[in-house]
Design an enzyme around this catalytic site. Structure first.
Site, PDB file in Angstrom:
ATOM      1  N   SER A  59       6.846 -25.447 -21.326  1.00 43.16           N
ATOM      2  CA  SER A  59       7.315 -25.980 -22.472  1.00 43.16           C
ATOM      3  C   SER A  59       8.570 -25.287 -22.815  1.00 43.16           C
ATOM      4  CB  SER A  59       6.035 -26.041 -23.439  1.00 43.16           C
ATOM      5  OG  SER A  59       5.212 -26.968 -23.128  1.00 43.16           O
ATOM      6  N   SER A  66       7.040 -29.103 -24.492  1.00 39.55           N
ATOM      7  CA  SER A  66       6.573 -29.378 -25.969  1.00 39.55           C
ATOM      8  C   SER A  66       7.537 -28.732 -26.899  1.00 39.55           C
ATOM      9  CB  SER A  66       4.910 -28.931 -26.012  1.00 39.55           C
ATOM     10  OG  SER A  66       4.874 -27.349 -25.783  1.00 39.55           O
ATOM     11  N   LYS A  87       8.918 -22.505 -33.343  1.00 39.34           N
ATOM     12  CA  LYS A  87       8.023 -23.629 -33.132  1.00 39.34           C
ATOM     13  C   LYS A  87       6.740 -23.512 -34.016  1.00 39.34           C
ATOM     14  CE  LYS A  87       5.936 -25.496 -28.787  1.00 39.34           C
ATOM     15  NZ  LYS A  87       5.621 -25.120 -27.289  1.00 39.34           N
TER      16      LYS A  87
HETATM   17  N1  GLN Z   1       3.674 -30.190 -20.194  1.00 37.90           N
HETATM   18  C1  GLN Z   1       2.633 -29.246 -19.977  1.00 37.90           C
HETATM   19  C2  GLN Z   1       1.245 -29.729 -20.640  1.00 37.90           C
HETATM   20  O1  GLN Z   1       1.433 -30.755 -21.168  1.00 37.90           O
HETATM   21  C3  GLN Z   1       3.057 -27.737 -20.550  1.00 37.90           C
HETATM   22  C4  GLN Z   1       2.834 -27.707 -21.820  1.00 37.90           C
HETATM   23  C5  GLN Z   1       3.335 -26.378 -22.402  1.00 37.90           C
HETATM   24  O2  GLN Z   1       3.681 -25.440 -21.604  1.00 37.90           O
HETATM   25  N2  GLN Z   1       2.746 -26.081 -23.446  1.00 37.90           N
HETATM   26  O3  GLN Z   1       0.284 -28.991 -20.638  1.00 37.90           O
END
Ligand code: GLN
Length: 499
Positions: free
Chosen positions: A171, A147, A72
């Site tokens: 994410s 994400s 990532k």
């Molecule tokens: N969707 C969550 C956020 O927007 C979690 C994101 C993540 O785990 N990086 O913060």
């Protein structure tokens, strides 16, 4: 069959001499280019190494020897740019590899490329990327989740067998669920965060996406363990990959939290989850209903703590040090303001404002300290359930299957609810995994297991047995005719070919 489907298929192709490590990397590139061609490119990668490879770079020995992997793009690599999906890091290259990347390479893996993500990992759809949204590998009109959407899509589409992601609130598990792959979020402190660009430091962990539980366990064993560059990374025995196959389900009690079966759960997802529960019961596991009363507070709690930490962590992007700087600024302050104003996207700005607000004098006690109390209550709820003899908590991973591109962009709160089942594990720091448990039409549905701190070995053992009894068939692997009917019948329990 595509040798890049799993670690086992890649290793078999290498062992039989059907492909060299360089050829596997070229194959990954060819597959990626195929997915980029046409009017609806997948857009899973922000950078790749291209075809061919300096073989001398790959360690010849090790559990990942010769296998291409993806990382990532919020995890530092010296060979590729690291953008975090943000314009503000355009042109930034890290002088060092993250510890997890260094360990992958030492185990023989070749990093094929860096995957697309929501800007600074803030989002649940990968639509917040500063470099274009990622599309769903099965239905290009939908999102892959986020994400770590690029990592999940790349694994599901067969570009690489395994990829690193990161999880602050969900994410890794949520995109794994949307894309029909396995996603592991380790215990906080299990994997070094050195070289993972900070979003919310008390929640962030590096996680793994793969097609099988066994592959995730192999990668976890490689990347886990003490690292003197991360003071929160603990010195504990690393979970052994082999342990994943030794477990007997008849000694296992799963707890299903009643609160999770409300909370906007899609009726199709519920149906898939319930048929998975039936399979699991038939295989001998005990299933008990449990209660996690603080669950409804998890999203509000997360959206105070995560933005508060983010507003502090993101202060370093000032135009002076990393990546993007505005053209011809007047004065220093003007440079800061315009570099940040132009470099950050909307969602990141929203989080910085939210975080700065909850930390400001007068509101700190009302929001930030309050959120910390709620965080403790959530952790205590989970501890109590585990103390009552529950080995693992089993839930749907996300209340819905993959949604349409654009569907939730207008309403950030709707987007935040995509993580309603996943944030608690991050807030408590416990390990969790999402495995595919069925399909709704052609859209994958994931189930989540959460276990007590440091119990990855047992958690992956249970996940491995669930994977066996559920016999999931990925829509891209099945011979069934393609339909885009999201309202179709669940097909959990259809036995399929094993990798
Ligand atoms: N969707 C969550 C956020 O927007 C979690 C994101 C993540 O785990 N990086 O913060």
């Amino acid at each position: 069959m595509n040798p890049l489907r799993t670690l086992a298929t890649a290793r078999a192709a290498l062992d039989r001499g059907e492909a060299s490590p360089a050829e596997l990397l070229s194959l990954a590139e060819a597959r990626n280019q195929e997915l980029e061609a046409g009017p609806e490119p997948l857009n899973a990668f922000l950078s790749t190494r291209g075809s061919g490879v300096a073989d001398e770079e790959l360690a010849a020995e090790g559990p990942l020897a010769g296998v291409p992997v993806a990382v990532k793009d919020n995890i530092c690599t010296s060979r590729f740019p690291t953008t975090c999906g943000s314009r503000i890091l355009d042109g930034f290259r890290s002088p060092y590899d993250a510890t997890a990347v260094r360990r992958l390479k030492a185990a023989g893996a070749g990093v094929f490329g860096k995957t697309n993500l929501d800007e600074f990992a803030m989002g649940s759809s990968t639509e917040n990327s500063g470099f274009g949204a990622v599309r769903h590998p099965v239905d290009r009109g939908r999102v892959p989740g986020g994400s770590s959407g690029g990592s999940a899509a790349a694994v599901a589409a067969g570009v690489v067998p395994v990829a690193l992601g990161s999880s602050t609130g969900g994410s890794v598990r949520q995109p794994a669920s949307f894309c029909g792959v396995v996603g592991v979020k380790p215990t906080y402190g299990r994997v070094s965060r050195y070289g993972l660009v900070a979003f919310a430091s008390s929640l962030d962990v590096i996680g793994i996406l793969s097609r099988t539980v066994a592959d995730a366990a192999t990668v976890l064993e490689v990347i886990a363990g003490h690292d003197r560059f991360d003071a929160t990374c603990q010195d504990r025995p690393v979970p052994r990959a082999g342990a994943a196959s030794e477990l007997d389900l008849s000694g296992v009690t799963l707890g299903v939290p009643e609160e999770y079966l409300g909370l906007g759960l899609d009726s199709g997802v519920r149906e898939v989850f319930e048929s998975a529960l039936d399979e699991v019961r038939r295989a001998g596991a005990k299933v008990r209903s449990v209660s996690l009363p603080s669950t409804p507070a998890a999203i509000p709690c997360y959206y105070v703590i995560a933005p508060a930490e983010a507003s502090s962590n993101l202060a370093r992007y000032d135009g002076a040090r990393y990546g993007y700087r505005t053209a011809a600024p007047d004065r220093l302050l003007d440079m800061y303001e315009r570099s940040r104003g132009e470099g950050f996207g909307q969602e990141v700005k929203r989080r910085i404002m939210l975080g700065t607000y909850v930390l400001s004098a007068g509101y700190y006690e009302a929001y930030y300290l309050r959120a910390h109390e709620v965080r403790l209550a959530i952790a205590r709820d989970l501890e109590r359930v585990f103390a009552e003899g529950i080995d693992a908590i089993f839930t749907p991973t996300s209340p819905t299957p993959a949604f349409r591109i654009g569907e939730k962009l207008a309403d950030p709160y709707e987007m935040y609810l995509a993580d309603v089942y996943t944030v608690s594990a991050n807030l408590a720091g416990i390990p969790a995994v999402s495995i595919p448990i069925g399909n709704l039409g052609r859209l994958p549905v994931g189930g989540q297991l959460m276990c007590p701190h440091w119990e990855e070995e047992r958690m992956l053992g249970i996940a491995h047995r669930l994977e066996d009894v559920i016999g999931y068939v990925h829509p891209l692997d099945s011979a069934e005719p393609a339909t885009d009917d999201a309202e179709g019948r669940p097909n959990a329990g259809v036995a399929g070919e094993e990798a």
